[in-house]
Write a protein that holds these residues in place. Structure first.
Motif, mmCIF file in Angstrom:
data_model
loop_
_atom_site.group_PDB
_atom_site.id
_atom_site.type_symbol
_atom_site.label_atom_id
_atom_site.label_comp_id
_atom_site.label_asym_id
_atom_site.label_seq_id
_atom_site.Cartn_x
_atom_site.Cartn_y
_atom_site.Cartn_z
ATOM 1 N N ASP A 20 0.852 -1.185 0.000
ATOM 2 C CA ASP A 20 0.000 0.000 0.000
ATOM 3 C C ASP A 20 0.889 1.237 0.000
ATOM 4 O OD1 ASP A 20 0.919 0.360 2.659
ATOM 5 O OD2 ASP A 20 -0.804 -0.733 3.475
ATOM 6 N N SER A 21 0.313 2.388 0.233
ATOM 7 C CA SER A 21 1.074 3.639 0.163
ATOM 8 C C SER A 21 2.113 3.759 1.269
ATOM 9 C CB SER A 21 0.115 4.836 0.211
ATOM 10 O OG SER A 21 -0.644 4.822 1.411
ATOM 11 N N ASP A 150 -1.272 -4.246 -5.081
ATOM 12 C CA ASP A 150 -1.514 -2.915 -4.521
ATOM 13 C C ASP A 150 -2.941 -2.848 -3.968
ATOM 14 O OD1 ASP A 150 -1.640 -0.285 -3.853
ATOM 15 O OD2 ASP A 150 -1.130 0.498 -5.838
ATOM 16 N N GLU A 152 -4.558 -0.404 -2.825
ATOM 17 C CA GLU A 152 -5.271 0.848 -3.055
ATOM 18 C C GLU A 152 -5.732 1.015 -4.501
ATOM 19 O OE1 GLU A 152 -3.032 4.087 -1.421
ATOM 20 O OE2 GLU A 152 -2.695 3.046 0.475
ATOM 21 N N THR A 153 -5.012 0.403 -5.433
ATOM 22 C CA THR A 153 -5.396 0.534 -6.844
ATOM 23 C C THR A 153 -5.836 -0.795 -7.461
ATOM 24 O OG1 THR A 153 -3.162 0.100 -7.678
ATOM 25 C CG2 THR A 153 -3.703 2.385 -7.118
ATOM 26 N N GLY A 155 -3.895 -2.838 -8.625
ATOM 27 C CA GLY A 155 -2.914 -3.168 -9.650
ATOM 28 C C GLY A 155 -1.921 -4.194 -9.147
ATOM 29 N N HIS A 261 4.364 5.121 -2.562
ATOM 30 C CA HIS A 261 3.615 4.760 -3.772
ATOM 31 C C HIS A 261 4.325 5.228 -5.028
ATOM 32 C CE1 HIS A 261 -0.793 3.328 -4.336
ATOM 33 N NE2 HIS A 261 -0.090 2.412 -3.715
ATOM 34 N N PRO A 290 4.838 7.880 -9.688
ATOM 35 C CA PRO A 290 3.824 7.027 -9.059
ATOM 36 C C PRO A 290 3.740 5.659 -9.740
ATOM 37 C CG PRO A 290 2.959 9.231 -9.436
ATOM 38 C CD PRO A 290 4.274 9.159 -10.161
ATOM 39 N N SER A 292 1.276 3.885 -9.988
ATOM 40 C CA SER A 292 0.022 3.791 -10.730
ATOM 41 C C SER A 292 0.187 4.208 -12.181
ATOM 42 C CB SER A 292 -1.067 4.654 -10.053
ATOM 43 O OG SER A 292 -0.645 6.007 -9.972
ATOM 44 N N ASP A 293 1.236 5.006 -12.495
ATOM 45 C CA ASP A 293 1.495 5.395 -13.884
ATOM 46 C C ASP A 293 1.862 4.198 -14.760
ATOM 47 O OD1 ASP A 293 1.082 7.969 -13.081
ATOM 48 O OD2 ASP A 293 3.135 8.664 -13.384
ATOM 49 N N MET A 295 0.906 0.820 -14.017
ATOM 50 C CA MET A 295 0.057 -0.354 -13.836
ATOM 51 C C MET A 295 -1.043 -0.414 -14.878
ATOM 52 S SD MET A 295 -0.356 -0.696 -9.710
ATOM 53 C CE MET A 295 0.962 -1.382 -8.700
ATOM 54 N N PHE A 297 -4.963 -1.469 -15.476
ATOM 55 C CA PHE A 297 -6.178 -1.648 -14.697
ATOM 56 C C PHE A 297 -7.307 -2.156 -15.584
ATOM 57 C CE2 PHE A 297 -3.801 1.891 -12.752
ATOM 58 C CZ PHE A 297 -3.546 1.324 -11.506
#
Length: 297
Positions: A20-21, A150, A152-153, A155, A261, A290, A292-293, A295, A297
């Protein structure tokens, strides 16, 4: 050969870990800990690596070793390696005791694919000073791959050594182990390069990296690997292929960090200050960005 099938199989069998973060992770690969002789390519970086581990331990990082931590092709007895780098192993044991150490196997320590080798080599060691067997990594599991989930996302990050499908280092690895133990181990001391190693063969390395990209395109997975010894951090609009590099470069070690993150490519290097005093310094080479850039989804 069979890279897509071998990577897909590793993914299906992978150990899953939540992140997680708040997670702080350091990925090192291709440490190649040896016997501290002239053929031990890790020996000249032991102090750099040990200093980096101290930093990560004190700052609450989880250590993930992305294969080829120990040079078991060149050395049949793990205790020789453990004794040669005992201070490193005691620090890794501290990570493990704190539930912050995970290892996967690569081609040079593929012996850890067998549970009995893990038990015989990693669970305990003979303490020469106290004259009794002490715990090292009791009950440790050494999977072929790890998937970071992850929370939170939703991913995923697929972490694997990267030798999967590399014909010489995967399908016929027993032959290469024999040659490394009784031939290349001595010849690379005087400057000869092993042509089978992707770290020493540019054409072979590029072919393996193209296969990584093909796997990412087909399976939509963010990928962290080692094996080629060449650090990699994707540029804008490139596929999310990350490579830790290795810990046996002449003057530095490289790795991948995840904190807050975000993901970064880092190095630890010995360099002089203005007074000429040698210091070990950490430097961010690329990032942070990040996760998330990168991953899917």
């Amino acid at each position: 050969m069979f890279t897509m099938q071998r990577l897909s199989g590793a993914y299906a069998r992978a150990r899953r870990l939540p992140i997680d973060s708040e997670s702080k992770i350091i990925f090192f690969s291709d440490v190649h800990r040896g016997d501290n002789s002239l053929s031990d390519e890790f020996a000249h970086n032991q102090n750099v690596y040990y200093h980096a581990l101290q930093y990560y331990f004190k700052n609450g990082f989880t250590y993930i070793e992305v294969g080829d931590g120990d040079e078991l092709w060149e050395h049949s007895k793990f205790e020789v390696i453990r004794y040669a780098h005992s201070d490193v192993f005691m620090l890794l044991r501290a990570f493990y005791q704190d539930n912050r150490c995970h290892m996967i196997y690569g081609n040079h320590n593929v012996a850890f694919a067998k549970q009995h080798h893990i038990e015989n080599m990693l669970f305990s060691f003979y303490d020469e000073y106290e004259s009794f067997f002490n715990e090292l990594f009791p009950d440790i599991e050494v999977p072929e791959a790890i998937i970071l989930e992850d929370q939170e996302t939703n991913g995923e990050i697929f972490v694997v050594h990267g030798h999967q499908g590399d014909f010489i280092n995967d399908q016929i690895w027993p032959v290469m182990k024999f040659l490394s133990r009784y031939f290349w181990r001595f010849f690379h001391v005087v400057g000869f390069r092993n042509p089978a190693s992707p770290a020493k063969n540019v054409h072979k390395r590029h072919k393996i990296e193209r296969n990584f990209s093909k796997y990412i395109q087909m399976n939509k997975k963010m990928l962290i690997v080692g094996h080629t010894h060449r650090p990699k951090y994707p540029k804008e609009n490139e596929l999310p292929y990350f490579n830790t590099g290795c810990c046996i470069h002449p003057r530095n070690i490289t790795g991948i960090e995840i904190t807050n993150h975000k993901i970064s490519l880092i190095e630890w290097r010995i360099s002089p200050n203005d007074s000429g005093v040698l210091q070990i310094k950490r430097r961010v080479i690329r990032g942070p960005r990040p996760i998330s850039d990168f991953m899917f989804f």
